[in-house]
Scaffold this motif. Structure first.
Motif: not given
Length: 264
Positions: A164-165, A180-181, A196-197, A200-203
């Motif tokens: 997720h970076a 995540f960074v 934002e990403g 979009r992935r449902g977090f």
């Protein structure tokens, strides 16, 4: 029979599923295996011990499985393994691994690889990633699932990019990028988290809050890495819905090489 253009050169020992398309002037070597539904465009070269899964789209002028650019390589039968449903755009080059690095360069499933991307020997790329044009990995790089590399991102050998970076255009990476960074610059520095990403992935809100708390512990409180890890470990209780995210971050941080460190 596979659909092979009359001008293509496919070695009779290559293993092609019957539902494979090979375009004009493409070369396929004897140790290549290609799964059902995969299409290979014109003017491609696929050699070496290369395995390609199902439903991949390989565009013109792609080069897969050629000898790597490590001077220690002596032609050992190392591999390139590509999963399913990947899109690999024009002029991309992915090399086989080395004996010293485990022998395999690997690309997972459902990746979107734009033009001129490069995977050097022994790189391991997960699934659902996006590599924009000219994203380049040196040897032994690892990229986690759902990572996004901006155009012209250059990654030094042995660097890891967490799940997720995200990197900005022209980022130059000499240190690990935690999960995540968002990283930007030359050399790259941590700018924020990929909020934002993640949405979009449902977090959900609790998972986003946990990622914000981890970002604060890593980058906003001036803590040494060991203390930041302790702070992050405690967040699994505070944010139970994000326990897997906390575990992902902890696992990444506890395996950072001390000489390389993380982007700061």
């Amino acid at each position: 029979m596979a659909r092979i253009h009359p001008t293509a050169l496919v070695d009779p020992q290559a293993e092609l599923d019957t539902d494979v398309d090979i375009g004009p002037y493409t070369l396929v070597g004897p140790h290549v295996r290609i799964g059902a539904g995969t299409t290979v465009g014109p003017h491609c070269v696929i050699e070496g011990h290369t395995t390609i899964g199902r439903d991949n789209r390989i565009f013109p002028f792609v080069s897969l499985g050629l000898p790597n650019q490590d001077k220690k390589y002596r032609g050992e039968p190392c591999q390139l393994v590509i999963g399913d449903r990947n899109t690999i755009r024009e002029y991309s080059t992915y090399h086989v691994g080395t004996v010293q690095g485990g022998g395999v360069t690997r690309l997972g499933d459902d990746n979107w690889m734009m033009a001129y991307t490069h995977l050097a020997h022994d790189c391991i790329v997960g699934s659902h990633t996006i590599f924009a044009n000219n994203a380049q990995l040196a040897g032994h790089v690892q990229v986690g699932d759902w990572a996004i590399l901006g155009g012209f991102t250059v990654v030094h050998q042995f660097v890891r990019i967490g799940a997720h970076a995200m990197t900005a255009m022209c980022a130059l990476l000499f240190a690990d990028v935690p999960p995540f960074v968002m990283a930007q610059g030359q050399p790259a520095r941590a700018r924020s988290m990929n909020f934002e990403g993640l949405r979009r992935r449902g977090f959900g809100s609790e998972r986003i809050a946990a990622v914000k708390a981890m970002h604060k512990a890593l980058y906003r409180e001036g803590l040494p890495l060991a203390q930041a890890i302790e702070r992050i470990e405690a967040m699994a209780t505070r944010y139970p819905q994000a326990a897997a995210d906390v575990a992902l971050m902890r696992a990444f941080l506890t395996t950072v090489h001390p000489e390389r460190g993380i982007v700061r």
